[in-house]
Design an enzyme around this catalytic site. Structure first.
Site, PDB file in Angstrom:
ATOM      1  CB  SER A   1      25.723 -11.440 -10.340  1.00 11.60           C
ATOM      2  OG  SER A   1      25.222 -10.606 -11.369  1.00 11.60           O
TER       3      SER A   1
HETATM    4  N1  SAM Z   1      25.255 -12.412 -15.933  1.00 12.76           N
HETATM    5  C1  SAM Z   1      26.390 -12.004 -15.926  1.00 12.76           C
HETATM    6  C2  SAM Z   1      27.479 -12.980 -15.582  1.00 12.76           C
HETATM    7  O1  SAM Z   1      26.917 -14.302 -15.240  1.00 12.76           O
HETATM    8  O2  SAM Z   1      28.664 -12.789 -15.706  1.00 12.76           O
HETATM    9  C3  SAM Z   1      26.485 -10.687 -15.374  1.00 12.76           C
HETATM   10  C4  SAM Z   1      25.992  -9.693 -16.030  1.00 12.76           C
HETATM   11  S1  SAM Z   1      26.354  -8.001 -15.736  1.00 12.76           S
HETATM   12  C5  SAM Z   1      25.938  -7.723 -13.911  1.00 12.76           C
HETATM   13  C6  SAM Z   1      25.324  -7.284 -16.661  1.00 12.76           C
HETATM   14  C7  SAM Z   1      25.571  -7.399 -18.250  1.00 12.76           C
HETATM   15  O3  SAM Z   1      24.502  -6.421 -18.925  1.00 12.76           O
HETATM   16  C8  SAM Z   1      26.819  -6.329 -18.613  1.00 12.76           C
HETATM   17  O4  SAM Z   1      27.832  -7.394 -19.163  1.00 12.76           O
HETATM   18  C9  SAM Z   1      26.536  -5.438 -19.630  1.00 12.76           C
HETATM   19  O5  SAM Z   1      27.338  -5.247 -20.777  1.00 12.76           O
HETATM   20  C10 SAM Z   1      24.996  -6.098 -20.040  1.00 12.76           C
HETATM   21  N2  SAM Z   1      24.088  -5.360 -20.708  1.00 12.76           N
HETATM   22  C11 SAM Z   1      23.587  -3.986 -20.257  1.00 12.76           C
HETATM   23  N3  SAM Z   1      22.685  -3.487 -21.223  1.00 12.76           N
HETATM   24  C12 SAM Z   1      22.388  -4.572 -21.991  1.00 12.76           C
HETATM   25  C13 SAM Z   1      21.517  -4.595 -23.120  1.00 12.76           C
HETATM   26  N4  SAM Z   1      20.593  -3.661 -23.430  1.00 12.76           N
HETATM   27  N5  SAM Z   1      21.498  -5.762 -23.946  1.00 12.76           N
HETATM   28  C14 SAM Z   1      22.292  -6.790 -23.507  1.00 12.76           C
HETATM   29  N6  SAM Z   1      23.259  -6.757 -22.534  1.00 12.76           N
HETATM   30  C15 SAM Z   1      23.278  -5.513 -21.653  1.00 12.76           C
END
Ligand code: SAM
Length: 220
Positions: free
Chosen positions: A66
């Site tokens: 993000s």
């Molecule tokens: N917080 C992260 C960072 O600092 O880089 C950015 C996160 S990214 C916007 C959203 C993440 O949520 C992705 O890596 C995706 O694979 C994960 N995601 C989506 N659904 C999920 C779930 N049910 N459980 C865990 N992770 C999930």
């Protein structure tokens, strides 16, 4: 020598990022935390030049880290304190978890769940290289929360959900706070407060990748 010059440059860029975030009204605590976390260690090597720019970057597997202003805003909404136990859904690169880890300090702990194993491994490696020991990266479906360490003081959801997953609400302490983007094509960021009941505060429009899982959206 070359490494030294690069590190100096990254430090300067990080200071500039923090200066910009200060103009947006980010709190001093969050600014201090973001000034400490080496964001360039959390982005793919070929994108390090852009690590401190205020926009999201790809981290592989069609996912993103993000934008700094979004990380800052979510941390401020959660009002993180030393010693708190935090659950994050969507570890991605591990960067947001590292900023939270700075805010809760060594007496606090961050549990961060990632559904894509390859990203979880990278997040673990990034956090280790940056020296964070108060973060545990878990592979799994974050819509189910992480019962072994529940209840949590705060929950940070970094992908957009159809609605608040019931297990997350159950695993939030009474008096606890959660931030969560809700919506598929048009998304809003919510601050959820659990007191006697549950109060949802709509904050702003956002753009996040989808939360995929049992209480999220189905696989594309
Ligand atoms: N917080 C992260 C960072 O600092 O880089 C950015 C996160 S990214 C916007 C959203 C993440 O949520 C992705 O890596 C995706 O694979 C994960 N995601 C989506 N659904 C999920 C779930 N049910 N459980 C865990 N992770 C999930």
């Amino acid at each position: 020598m070359f490494v030294m010059m690069n590190e100096d440059r990254f430090e300067e860029e990080r200071k500039n990022m923090v200066r910009l975030l200060r103009l947006y009204g980010v709190s001093d605590d969050v600014l201090r935390a973001m000034e400490k976390v080496p964001r360039h260690l959390f982005v793919p090597e070929h994108l390090r030049d852009k690590a401190y720019a205020d926009y999201p970057l790809p981290i592989g597997e069609e996912q993103t880290i993000s934008a700094p202003h979004m990380v800052a805003m979510m941390c401020d909404l959660l009002d993180l304190k030393r010693g708190e136990k935090v659950l994050e859904i969507g570890a991605g690169s591990g960067y947001h978890a590292a900023v939270i880890a700075e805010l809760v300090g060594e007496s606090g702990h961050v549990y961060t769940i990632e559904r894509i194993e390859k990203l979880a491994e990278t997040a673990r490696r990034n956090l280790e290289r940056a020296g964070y020991r108060n973060v545990t990266v878990i592979v799994g479906d974050g819509t189910l929360g992480y019962p072994p360490a529940a209840p949590y003081d705060k929950i940070n959801v970094t992908c957009a959900a159809p609605d608040v997953p019931p297990p997350l609400l159950e695993q939030l302490k009474s008096g606890g706070k959660m931030v969560i983007p809700i919506g598929r094509h048009s998304q809003e960021l919510y601050l959820v407060e659990k007191k006697d009941g549950v109060v949802m505060h709509r904050k702003c429009s956002v753009v996040f990748v989808p939360l995929i899982g049992r209480y999220g959206f189905s696989e594309p």
